[in-house]
Design a protein around this motif. Structure first.
Motif, PDB file in Angstrom:
ATOM      1  N   ALA A   1       0.398  -1.606   0.307  1.00 58.46           N
ATOM      2  CA  ALA A   1      -0.174  -0.041   0.059  1.00 58.46           C
ATOM      3  C   ALA A   1       1.140   1.087  -0.396  1.00 58.46           C
ATOM      4  N   TRP A   2       0.265   2.600  -0.767  1.00 56.70           N
ATOM      5  CA  TRP A   2       1.289   3.737  -0.574  1.00 56.70           C
ATOM      6  C   TRP A   2       0.701   4.550  -0.798  1.00 56.70           C
ATOM      7  N   VAL A   3       0.694   5.824  -0.330  1.00 59.55           N
ATOM      8  CA  VAL A   3       0.167   7.582  -0.796  1.00 59.55           C
ATOM      9  C   VAL A   3       0.708   7.814  -1.630  1.00 59.55           C
ATOM     10  N   GLU A   4       0.003   8.256  -3.024  1.00 61.50           N
ATOM     11  CA  GLU A   4       0.007   9.248  -3.156  1.00 61.50           C
ATOM     12  C   GLU A   4      -0.243  10.512  -3.143  1.00 61.50           C
TER      13      GLU A   4
ATOM     14  N   ARG B   1      -4.144  -1.303  -3.921  1.00 61.59           N
ATOM     15  CA  ARG B   1      -4.059  -2.647  -5.777  1.00 61.59           C
ATOM     16  C   ARG B   1      -2.962  -4.402  -4.892  1.00 61.59           C
ATOM     17  N   ASP B   2      -1.875  -3.700  -4.334  1.00 64.41           N
ATOM     18  CA  ASP B   2      -0.599  -4.573  -4.360  1.00 64.41           C
ATOM     19  C   ASP B   2      -0.747  -4.976  -3.101  1.00 64.41           C
ATOM     20  N   VAL B   3      -1.630  -5.154  -2.539  1.00 65.91           N
ATOM     21  CA  VAL B   3      -2.251  -5.145  -1.034  1.00 65.91           C
ATOM     22  C   VAL B   3      -2.573  -6.642  -1.106  1.00 65.91           C
ATOM     23  N   ALA B   4      -2.106  -7.686  -0.454  1.00 69.04           N
ATOM     24  CA  ALA B   4      -2.885  -8.924  -0.219  1.00 69.04           C
ATOM     25  C   ALA B   4      -4.206  -9.337  -0.294  1.00 69.04           C
ATOM     26  N   ASP B   5      -5.034  -9.989  -0.847  1.00 70.91           N
ATOM     27  CA  ASP B   5      -6.188 -10.123  -1.207  1.00 70.91           C
ATOM     28  C   ASP B   5      -6.952 -10.117   0.171  1.00 70.91           C
ATOM     29  N   ASP B   6      -6.782 -11.209   1.019  1.00 71.45           N
ATOM     30  CA  ASP B   6      -7.317 -11.615   2.525  1.00 71.45           C
ATOM     31  C   ASP B   6      -7.156  -9.909   3.169  1.00 71.45           C
TER      32      ASP B   6
ATOM     33  N   MET C   1      -9.397   0.065  -6.558  1.00 77.31           N
ATOM     34  CA  MET C   1      -8.648  -0.110  -5.627  1.00 77.31           C
ATOM     35  C   MET C   1      -7.399   0.696  -5.139  1.00 77.31           C
ATOM     36  N   ALA C   2      -8.315   1.875  -4.745  1.00 79.00           N
ATOM     37  CA  ALA C   2      -8.126   2.995  -4.025  1.00 79.00           C
ATOM     38  C   ALA C   2      -8.932   3.839  -3.548  1.00 79.00           C
ATOM     39  N   ILE C   3      -8.192   4.620  -2.609  1.00 76.82           N
ATOM     40  CA  ILE C   3      -9.557   5.552  -1.895  1.00 76.82           C
ATOM     41  C   ILE C   3      -8.585   7.063  -2.268  1.00 76.82           C
ATOM     42  N   GLU C   4      -9.506   6.947  -2.413  1.00 73.83           N
ATOM     43  CA  GLU C   4      -9.646   9.150  -2.898  1.00 73.83           C
ATOM     44  C   GLU C   4     -10.028  10.311  -1.580  1.00 73.83           C
ATOM     45  N   ALA C   5      -8.592  10.880  -1.445  1.00 74.10           N
ATOM     46  CA  ALA C   5      -8.895  11.704   0.011  1.00 74.10           C
ATOM     47  C   ALA C   5      -9.213  13.180  -1.131  1.00 74.10           C
TER      48      ALA C   5
END
Length: 272
Positions: free
Chosen positions: A137-140, A151-156, A181-185
């Motif tokens: 997980a990462w912050v843009e 998106r790249d975090v494990a499915d579970d 597969m992302a959350i926008e703030a």
């Protein structure tokens, strides 16, 4: 009042020609308003990995140069980022969901965030980075809005990261919108892609723009629905989605992202 509904689907160039015959007139100016990620380009695991196909790039340059076509790109990316992705000079770009706008001559129309919201935004970036930027997980950080990518975090674990990010964002009063597969703030201000689209149209064509021009908008995300809602009844908008049951403010659904290339080809054919 604008309303969401399931709309007709377009899946090919022939569909544009049959379902929208007569909408475009080569003698009437066209305002072409376009999202970038998921619309002009396919969605990638990392925003830096997106690209335009050679044919899409060619079509966009031809349309941007046409004297009867005004083009604006309205993206969730930062302004300079989306400008570098397109590389087309002389058109209007809106970044950060319309919080940053730069027209073709370099004139800016930015939405000024109050100092308190700027402080809260920095707090959100720091908290997301410290607590959740791990395991893929990462912050843009786009300076006035951000995207938390999982998106790249494990499915579970993806749902856990998603909910934790939403909780952090909303605890500081910002809006958390679902993306791919992302959350926008986004800051809690009455400004979005729809308001940006209206400002761009008024600046370019005057208050009575709806009487002078044709308008086409295309986007693929929930944030694009703000523009589709405000343009409903005064232009034609397209929602890119593979979901046949999606409800949208758009007038048509484009069955998949490559159909956007057919949209550009249809416009180009009509104006040449």
């Amino acid at each position: 009042m604008p309303e969401k509904r399931v709309v007709p689907v377009i899946a090919s160039l022939a569909d544009f020609e049959s379902k929208l015959s007569g909408y475009l007139d080569p003698n009437t100016p066209l305002a072409l308003l376009l999202d970038y990620d998921g619309t002009l380009s396919g969605i990638a695991d990392n925003p830096s990995s997106t690209f335009l196909t050679a044919n899409m790039k060619k079509l966009l340059h031809e349309l941007a140069a046409h004297p009867q076509i005004f083009m604006a790109i309205i993206s969730g990316r930062g302004l300079r980022d989306v400008q570098s992705c397109l590389g087309i000079k002389g058109i209007t770009y809106a970044g950060n969901h319309g919080l940053e706008i730069e027209i073709g001559d370099g004139t800016r129309h930015d939405y000024a965030l109050p100092a308190e919201l700027q402080r809260l935004y920095t707090t959100i970036v720091n908290e997301l980075t410290e607590k959740l930027e791990n395991n893929g997980a990462w912050v843009e950080d786009k300076k006035v809005s951000l995207t938390f990518h999982y998106r790249d975090v494990a499915d579970d674990a993806a749902e856990q990261y998603k909910q934790a990010a939403k909780a952090i964002i909303e605890s500081h009063g910002f809006r958390a919108n679902q993306a791919h597969m992302a959350i926008e703030a986004k800051p809690p201000v009455n400004w979005n892609k729809g308001e940006a689209a209206l400002l761009i149209l008024k600046n370019q064509f005057g208050e009575d723009w709806a009487k002078k021009i044709k308008v086409i908008f295309a986007g693929d995300d929930t944030t694009d629905e703000d523009a589709m809602r405000l343009l409903q009844g005064t232009g034609i908008s397209f929602r890119v989605s593979t979901d046949p049951n999606i409800e949208t403010y758009a007038d048509f659904r484009l069955a998949r992202q490559p159909v956007v290339e057919d949209l550009m080809a249809w416009i180009n054919n009509t104006h040449n």
